[in-house]
Design an enzyme around this catalytic site. Structure first.
Site, PDB file in Angstrom:
ATOM      1  N   TYR A 431      -0.026   4.646-107.158  1.00 47.82           N
ATOM      2  CA  TYR A 431       1.435   4.556-107.135  1.00 47.82           C
ATOM      3  C   TYR A 431       1.904   5.586-106.127  1.00 47.82           C
ATOM      4  O   TYR A 431       1.585   6.767-106.234  1.00 47.82           O
ATOM      5  CB  TYR A 431       2.039   4.854-108.504  1.00 47.82           C
ATOM      6  N   SER A 433       4.698   7.787-104.379  1.00 45.88           N
ATOM      7  CA  SER A 433       6.025   8.374-104.585  1.00 45.88           C
ATOM      8  C   SER A 433       6.450   9.058-103.299  1.00 45.88           C
ATOM      9  O   SER A 433       5.681   9.848-102.721  1.00 45.88           O
ATOM     10  CB  SER A 433       5.969   9.391-105.736  1.00 45.88           C
ATOM     11  N   LEU A 504      11.588  12.281-110.316  1.00 43.18           N
ATOM     12  CA  LEU A 504      11.305  11.669-111.612  1.00 43.18           C
ATOM     13  C   LEU A 504       9.871  11.156-111.646  1.00 43.18           C
ATOM     14  O   LEU A 504       9.154  11.328-112.643  1.00 43.18           O
ATOM     15  CB  LEU A 504      12.294  10.517-111.854  1.00 43.18           C
ATOM     16  N   GLU A 505       9.420  10.517-110.578  1.00 46.28           N
ATOM     17  CA  GLU A 505       8.045  10.023-110.510  1.00 46.28           C
ATOM     18  C   GLU A 505       7.044  11.178-110.585  1.00 46.28           C
ATOM     19  O   GLU A 505       6.017  11.091-111.270  1.00 46.28           O
ATOM     20  CB  GLU A 505       7.855   9.247-109.209  1.00 46.28           C
ATOM     21  N   LEU A 506       7.329  12.291-109.888  1.00 48.59           N
ATOM     22  CA  LEU A 506       6.427  13.449-109.920  1.00 48.59           C
ATOM     23  C   LEU A 506       6.343  14.038-111.314  1.00 48.59           C
ATOM     24  O   LEU A 506       5.264  14.332-111.815  1.00 48.59           O
ATOM     25  CB  LEU A 506       6.925  14.510-108.918  1.00 48.59           C
TER      26      LEU A 506
END
Length: 621
Positions: A431, A433, A504-506
């Site tokens: 994924y 980011s 947010l992804e991290l």
């Protein structure tokens, strides 16, 4: 009687190795003269300006020639001189009645009062009467003060060699000036003596009275009551006397050395080899056995030697055996001697022989055996070659690993690595980011995604491409992160300011990595970021997370260090063919249906961890 004496002198000198030359006069009435050549006692040295004398060597054997008996038998002593640079003998004129004469005769001596440089040359004393004649020659050297080597300017010049005197520590001795008795025989009255001392290694000359109270002059003699080390050195004595109204003098020297007291043990001892010492030897080589013996001071002979099977080397009769002796140390009379036994071409039968070192003086004897042991030969060449090859291989392996460690690690993973698709139920391999609406977005879509999917065969999830319209960003983001094996975070200066969703992804990736361990976060630095630009989550994770740096054009090739370093962090995957890729895409579609339930549960865990996702988005915005 006179012919008998001459014959006896002839026999004694011939027995001593001296062959006279017989000189026959042209006048038959004159006797045959025996010429004994030049005296073997060497030249006589006298300092210019000092008194000196020559004694006729014919009277050195009083049992043969005695001056008084010779005079009684009618012999007459005559002196001749051959000046330096001349060949003709000249009689020496002297007159006993003239007191001003510089050359005079006293019994068997020719007196020089004083000597001058012109007196240098050869002198002949002849003893003759009507029936016999004998003569012998001697050399005289008159030295100038500048010709004498002196260690200090204050030292008086001395023509004759110094006499040696040895005094033990804590003992005493009386020093008498050499030739003082001769001066007394010629002097009118008692001579006076002046003493000087130059210390051993010292830098000045001291004239009596000396500072030390243990040295005292009594009359012409110097008394050393107790000997100390600093009393060593050279003592000079100048004798002044008068003869025939002339003031005459001469100087002599005495070299005084100190030795250890006579009360100490004087037995010799062996210092080496030790009693239990073993000497290793090797066949077909030269073996050297060293013996060191200590001999305390004694004015007597000393000896050190080797024996082989009880025999000295001169009686052994084997040319392979020889020895050499030398003095290695002198300490106040105590001497340390070394004897080395050399055995050439040592053989196995020589091991069975008995080797003894012995020392001896008048006080005692000691012997000690040398124990020999054959040296075990090691394959030194083979060991050296093997060690060299091993070191070269280790160095080569170190260099290869240091240069190609990434390639070696990828090769190992391709052979022994486990494909994570068979051990978990994840849908995506990676994924990605990144900060939207920025320069790195083009890098992610055109470069990173293309290589990962098309060249390396990974399944890649990108939110903007794979998310369904109408869904909630937060839930969709957490769902995608939970269904991925790796979270690839592209770092750039705009990541924190423009990447609210990226943050947010991290955060979701870090929490998922911390709780389950099935998700790993990888940082890809697209452009350098100052430390102040790192957000709090990145600063905390930077210590534990892998960081792969993009280096522009250098990293575009698939064989570059960037892609190799990234492949090490990504799941194990082999490059697939096009058919395998289509089959893999079908499997991915089926897997999405079967893994929906497990994904929802994982999403719930991450949502619980991130208690307020909207708050993170608002704070980042």
């Amino acid at each position: 009687m006179a012919p008998f004496i001459s014959t006896l002198l002839f026999l004694i000198l011939v027995a001593g190795g001296v062959a006279p030359a017989v000189s026959q006069s042209s006048n038959p009435s004159e006797p045959t003269c025996y010429d004994w050549g030049e005296s073997s006692e060497g030249a006589v040295s006298v300092m210019e300006g000092e008194a000196g004398w020559l004694s006729c060597p014919l009277f050195s054997h009083p049992s043969v020639y005695n001056y008084t008996s010779s005079q009684s038998a009618g012999h007459n002593l005559v002196w001749y001189r051959v000046p330096e640079g001349h060949d003709v003998e000249q009689p020496i004129p002297y007159n006993r009645k003239v007191n001003s004469s510089r050359l005079s005769r006293d019994r068997d001596r020719l007196l020089l009062e004083p000597a001058t440089a012109a007196d240098t040359g050869q002198y002949i004393c002849m003893l003759r009467n009507k029936s016999s004649c004998s003569q012998i020659a001697m050399q005289l050297k008159v030295l100038r003060p500048d010709d004498v080597v002196r260690s200090l300017e204050c030292e008086p010049p001395v023509a004759m060699a110094a006499s040696e005197v040895i005094i033990p520590f804590q003992e005493g001795k009386v020093l008498d000036c050499p030739d003082l008795e001769e001066a007394r025989k010629m002097a009118e009255g008692e001579p006076t003596v002046t003493w000087y001392h130059v210390k051993l290694g010292g830098s000045r000359c001291d004239q009596y009275p000396f500072l030390a109270s243990n040295r005292e002059q009594r009359g012409p003699s110097l008394h050393i009551h107790i000997m100390y080390e600093f009393y060593q050195g050279v003592y000079f004595c100048t004798v002044d006397y008068r003869r025939r109204g002339k003031a005459l003098n001469f100087t002599r020297s005495i070299n005084v050395s100190a030795v250890y007291p006579t009360a100490l043990p004087k037995l010799p001892s062996i210092l080496h080899p030790g009693k239990d010492q073993v000497v290793t030897v090797k066949q077909d080589t030269e073996v050297r056995l060293v013996c060191v013996g200590l001999f305390p001071y004694l004015n007597s002979p000393r000896d050190i030697w080797w024996t082989v099977d009880g025999k000295k080397l001169d009686k052994l009769g084997d040319p392979r055996f020889n020895n050499s002796d030398r003095e290695v140390k002198y300490d106040h009379g105590d001497r340390t001697l070394e004897s080395v036994l050399v055995i050439k071409d040592f053989q196995s039968e020589d091991l069975n022989r008995e080797y003894n070192c012995s020392v001896r003086n008048v006080k005692g004897f000691e012997t000690r055996r040398a124990h020999l042991e054959e040296e075990v030969s090691l394959p030194s060449v083979e060991l050296g070659c093997g060690l060299g090859v091993t070191l070269v291989l280790m160095l080569l392996l170190f260099v290869v690993y240091h240069v190609f460690w990434l390639e070696l690690l990828l090769l190992y993973r391709s052979w022994f690595g486990t494909d994570e698709r068979h051990t978990d139920d994840k849908e995506y391999d990676v994924y990605i980011s990144y900060a939207r609406n920025s320069e790195e977005e083009q890098f992610v879509l055109s470069m990173l995604r293309s290589v990962l999917e098309n060249e390396l065969g990974y399944s890649v999830c990108i939110f903007d491409r794979d998310s369904l319209p109408g869904g909630t960003i937060t839930d969709e983001t957490l769902s995608f992160v939970a269904r991925s094996r790796r979270l690839l975070v592209v770092i750039s200066p705009g990541y924190a300011s423009q990447g609210s969703q990226a943050l947010l992804e991290l955060q979701a990736g870090i929490d998922g990595m911390a709780r389950g361990g099935h998700l790993r976060v990888i940082l890809v630095q697209y452009k350098p970021v100052r430390r102040q630009g790192w957000v709090r989550e990145l600063r905390r994770a930077r210590v534990a997370l892998a960081l792969v740096r993009w280096q522009g054009d250098k990293s575009k090739e698939l064989t570059s260090r960037f892609w190799k370093r990234l492949r090490v962090e990504l799941p194990v995957r082999r490059v697939s063919s096009r058919g395998e890729k289509e089959e893999s895409s079908k499997e991915v579609a089926l897997m999405r249906l079967h893994s929906q339930n497990s994904t929802n549960s994982q999403t719930g865990l991450i949502s619980n961890t991130i208690k307020d996702p909207q708050k993170i988005l608002n704070s980042a915005a």
